[in-house]
Scaffold this motif. Structure first.
Motif, PDB file in Angstrom:
ATOM      1  N   MET A 262       0.844  -1.187   0.000  1.00 42.57           N
ATOM      2  CA  MET A 262       0.000   0.000   0.000  1.00 42.57           C
ATOM      3  C   MET A 262       0.884   1.243   0.000  1.00 42.57           C
ATOM      4  O   MET A 262       1.762   1.392   0.854  1.00 42.57           O
ATOM      5  CB  MET A 262      -0.902   0.005   1.235  1.00 42.57           C
TER       6      MET A 262
ATOM      7  N   LEU B 149      -4.336   6.516  -1.852  1.00 41.84           N
ATOM      8  CA  LEU B 149      -3.730   5.279  -1.343  1.00 41.84           C
ATOM      9  C   LEU B 149      -3.917   4.222  -2.422  1.00 41.84           C
ATOM     10  O   LEU B 149      -5.044   3.892  -2.790  1.00 41.84           O
ATOM     11  CB  LEU B 149      -4.408   4.844  -0.047  1.00 41.84           C
TER      12      LEU B 149
ATOM     13  N   ASP C 152      -3.277   0.390  -3.931  1.00 42.97           N
ATOM     14  CA  ASP C 152      -2.913  -1.015  -3.785  1.00 42.97           C
ATOM     15  C   ASP C 152      -2.069  -1.358  -5.007  1.00 42.97           C
ATOM     16  O   ASP C 152      -2.585  -1.565  -6.097  1.00 42.97           O
ATOM     17  CB  ASP C 152      -4.174  -1.872  -3.732  1.00 42.97           C
TER      18      ASP C 152
ATOM     19  N   LEU D 195     -11.586   5.860   3.013  1.00 47.15           N
ATOM     20  CA  LEU D 195     -10.920   4.591   2.735  1.00 47.15           C
ATOM     21  C   LEU D 195     -11.976   3.567   2.345  1.00 47.15           C
ATOM     22  O   LEU D 195     -13.005   3.430   3.016  1.00 47.15           O
ATOM     23  CB  LEU D 195     -10.158   4.119   3.980  1.00 47.15           C
TER      24      LEU D 195
ATOM     25  N   TYR E  47     -10.849  -2.153   2.685  1.00 45.15           N
ATOM     26  CA  TYR E  47      -9.453  -1.984   3.096  1.00 45.15           C
ATOM     27  C   TYR E  47      -9.337  -1.398   4.506  1.00 45.15           C
ATOM     28  O   TYR E  47      -8.262  -0.953   4.903  1.00 45.15           O
ATOM     29  CB  TYR E  47      -8.722  -1.083   2.099  1.00 45.15           C
ATOM     30  N   ARG E  48     -10.418  -1.443   5.251  1.00 46.84           N
ATOM     31  CA  ARG E  48     -10.387  -0.916   6.606  1.00 46.84           C
ATOM     32  C   ARG E  48      -9.900  -1.976   7.594  1.00 46.84           C
ATOM     33  O   ARG E  48     -10.651  -2.517   8.402  1.00 46.84           O
ATOM     34  CB  ARG E  48     -11.768  -0.381   7.002  1.00 46.84           C
TER      35      ARG E  48
ATOM     36  N   ASN F  11      -4.032   0.774   7.482  1.00 48.61           N
ATOM     37  CA  ASN F  11      -4.298   1.547   6.266  1.00 48.61           C
ATOM     38  C   ASN F  11      -4.910   2.906   6.578  1.00 48.61           C
ATOM     39  O   ASN F  11      -4.568   3.921   5.952  1.00 48.61           O
ATOM     40  CB  ASN F  11      -5.224   0.771   5.330  1.00 48.61           C
TER      41      ASN F  11
END
Length: 344
Positions: free
Chosen positions: A2, A62, A64, A127, A131-132, A136
């Motif tokens: 990330m 952010l 991936d 977010l 992805y929480r 992150n």
């Protein structure tokens, strides 16, 4: 892996997908391609030095890297309220007293305010729900502070963060129902959307100019003043750990808390520091402290979290992390450890 980087035009499709998941209450991430495209353009012009401070906005994503997918967004407005008025409610008191009747009562009030004009603002934090996990959220939130610490002269003396206020699972805001609806005669979702796409003239035209008695609001509305949406609680805790706090200002739509601080007194400004990179083939140790690491390259800014420990004031990282950051052996990087309290 990330990684944080500046936004690019190619991110628009992913940004629209994120906006579709954000729900009601995040005014700076509307489901509107034209508005988001214009915001990307403004961010790129900011990095290119083509805008005055009153129009500057830094927009980070952010990514991936394994999936080449943007899964989060955050931003910094350099100076709010200089192009168009910036409104908040200030929660204060008014004293009602009568010597003859021996009555003295402090009454809580809401005062329409422009007190944050000219401050820098943390905003647009979102977010992807998928992805929480892990850290992150902290990476996405704190990277803005690390960027401010690295390029301190580009920002103002004070920093605010207007937090998303409470609304229920149907998008109903008790604060809006008790105040906004009576002045705007539109649904909370529509007012939220209009504000998000930049159509804010109606706020100045229709908002009450006189103080409002909080005791006249519904009990549900009174309870949420200065509170935040359940999904926003972790973000609030992260910012409070860095020195921002609630000083009595709330959002005019949903009553959410506004956090603020003097930038030079914040932990990230005091304790982030520059160290040299030491490339290593040894796998990064997952038991080591998490460090937020950034390359301090203004035009090609990159940041990520690594689990490693400093050795002789050098930062051991592997080739993959160095490549993502765009650094090499001996390069200087800025680091900020996550606090022990956050790791608990």
């Amino acid at each position: 892996m990330m990684m944080i980087r500046p936004i690019e035009y190619r991110d628009l499709a992913d940004l629209l997908t994120l906006a579709s998941k954000s729900g009601i209450g995040l005014t700076s991430l509307p489901q509107d391609a034209a508005t988001l495209s214009a915001r990307i353009k403004r961010a790129l012009k900011t990095w290119q030095g083509e805008l005055p401070p009153s129009e500057q906005c830094y927009l980070f994503v952010l990514e991936d890297r394994e999936r080449s997918r943007v899964v989060g967004i955050c931003a910094i407005e350099v100076a709010i309220g200089l192009m168009e008025p910036w409104y908040s409610f200030r929660v204060s008191t008014q004293v009602h007293a009568s010597k003859q009747l021996n009555v003295y009562k402090s009454v809580p009030m809401l005062f329409l305010s422009n007190d944050h004009t000219g401050h820098s603002e943390l905003c647009t934090l979102f977010l992807d729900p998928d992805y929480r996990y892990g850290e992150n959220g902290k990476l996405l939130s704190k990277v803005r502070l690390l960027f401010i610490a690295a390029f301190r002269k580009r920002f103002m003396q004070r920093l605010i963060a207007e937090m998303r206020g409470f609304s229920d699972e149907k998008g109903r805001s008790p604060f809006w129902e008790s105040i906004g609806r009576h002045f705007f005669s539109i649904e909370f979702a529509k007012a939220d959307y209009l504000s998000g796409i930049g159509q804010k003239a109606f706020i100045a035209e229709l908002m009450p100019k006189h103080p409002l008695y909080i005791d006249f609001l519904s009990e549900d509305a009174q309870k949420v003043i200065g509170e935040v949406h359940p999904q926003t609680v972790p973000a609030r805790r992260v910012l409070e750990s860095e020195g921002l706090d609630y000083q009595g200002y709330v959002d005019i739509f949903d009553g959410g808390a506004t956090l603020e601080a003097e930038i030079d007194k914040m932990r990230v400004v005091k304790h982030s520091r520059l160290v040299k990179v030491a490339l290593t083939e040894t796998p990064i140790c997952l038991d080591a402290p998490s460090l937020l690491v950034a390359n301090d390259n203004y035009q090609h800014y990159r940041a990520l979290l690594v689990n490693t420990a400093l050795y002789d004031d050098r930062l051991p990282i592997n080739a993959a992390s160095a490549a993502a950051l765009g650094v090499e052996q001996g390069s200087m990087v800025r680091i900020l450890p996550l606090t022990a309290q956050e790791k608990a």
